[in-house]
Design an enzyme around this catalytic site. Sequence first.
Site, PDB file in Angstrom:
ATOM      1  N   CYS A 343      -3.008  -5.480   1.557  1.00 12.99           N
ATOM      2  CA  CYS A 343      -1.914  -5.654   0.607  1.00 12.99           C
ATOM      3  C   CYS A 343      -2.257  -5.199  -0.794  1.00 12.99           C
ATOM      4  O   CYS A 343      -2.266  -5.993  -1.738  1.00 12.99           O
ATOM      5  CB  CYS A 343      -1.463  -7.101   0.608  1.00 12.99           C
ATOM      6  SG  CYS A 343      -0.673  -7.456   2.182  1.00 12.99           S
ATOM      7  N   GLU A 344      -2.630  -3.965  -0.920  1.00 14.00           N
ATOM      8  CA  GLU A 344      -2.646  -3.344  -2.242  1.00 14.00           C
ATOM      9  C   GLU A 344      -2.523  -1.834  -2.092  1.00 14.00           C
ATOM     10  O   GLU A 344      -2.935  -1.271  -1.078  1.00 14.00           O
ATOM     11  CB  GLU A 344      -3.853  -3.753  -3.082  1.00 14.00           C
ATOM     12  CG  GLU A 344      -5.205  -3.520  -2.537  1.00 14.00           C
ATOM     13  CD  GLU A 344      -6.257  -3.971  -3.571  1.00 14.00           C
ATOM     14  OE1 GLU A 344      -6.494  -3.204  -4.505  1.00 14.00           O
ATOM     15  OE2 GLU A 344      -6.797  -5.078  -3.434  1.00 14.00           O
TER      16      GLU A 344
END
Length: 419
Positions: A343-344
Amino acid sequence: MDHFRLRDGTLHAEDVALPRIAEEVGTPVYVYSRATLQRHARVFRQALSKLDNPHIAFAVKANPNLAVLKVLADEGYGADVVSGGELTRALAAGMKPADIVFSGVGKTQGELLQALEAGIGQFNVESEEEGDELAALAVSRGTRAACALRVNPDVDARTHEKISTGRRENKFGVALDRAPGIYARLSTADGLEMRGIAIHIGSQLNDLEPLETAFDKVGVLIRELRKRGCTVTHADLGGGLGVPYKADDFLPSPAEYGAMVERVTREWNVRLTFEPGRVIAGNAGVLLTRVIRVKQGSSRPFVVVDAGMNDLARPAMYGAWHDFEAVRPSGSTTIAHIVGPICETGDTFAMDRPCDELKAGDLAIFRTAGAYGATMASSYNSRGFVAEVLVSGEEFAVVADRIPASEIMSAERVPDWLR
Ligand code: LLP
């Protein structure tokens, strides 16, 4: 040259089809080729064959897997280590203590003692302070530590700034102008046998010129030290030779490197040590991954694979390029963004990359992942640690188990006072 090639439409590692490994071990998984490691080790040694008895110490940080180290130990390689953990691995893999050099700016007392007790061949001392500490420890153990003084030649290696180590502002080694004084003083210390100079200016160098400039400075320093009456019998030229990450990357060959070293060091009259990492292991490994799904993006499709930046950090950390290929290419190609599940946005392996067309469930590889791959993995996003496999001919073995997230969690505790 490596041993990851298409055979009957399917990518193989030596004689093993990659889908077999994916089925038996799961993905993502690092796959190393023993024949490629051996080949690179021999090519590098051959490139130095004009030198008198060079010592080659594999930079363990590039790939510390025990099986990989064993392959290199069998090739007569020693080890360049930078921590007690790497030292333990090198010894466990069968590298001889005398063939081990210990580099690094932050060796702790415990690590210095561990290395003294193991009887390693050479400490690459990175500061006067470290030299004094090592001398005292050696005296307290009734021994002497063979040392090289690492110098910082203030040369721009013209590589990524995060892997450049030889500029004045970098933390490594002692400045050239202070080196003679420090070397002379440490030479008088009871616990030390000062025997030479060490240098390492950076990694993934695509040009020999900065290396030559740095080596020339070492040559001048050696002459100056001898003029002062110091003994210099060894020089450690570090690692740094780059490897092709793309088909059209132009890099100096090990043979060109060897010829340059031979020319520059001809009059030095020392035994040379080398610390290659990437050039031995880089192209000897791939990261095998499975496509989770292909998601339509605003301009291009996102190919979402099950490997993330936690498994292969180089693209996120250095903007590094790794070739990406289907294990069973259909022949049709596309342009896509290759991303992981983390999640980046940094979890992006490539943007706008021309590549094989892939669909959910397909297998693919990132090439040139044998160096600074698995060893830089983390468990970010509570993912497990990636598995590693070594192939040799028709055989393969899991040489590092996948460590599931649950196992990592089992090392954590909630204290009573929080319950
Ligand atoms: N010797 C010393 C003292 C080093 O610091 C290094 C690498 C080497 C030898 C081996 O260098 P090589 O031959 O592999 O270039 N994580 C980065 C690379 C960091 C290299 C650090 N030092 C990357 O993924 O590109």
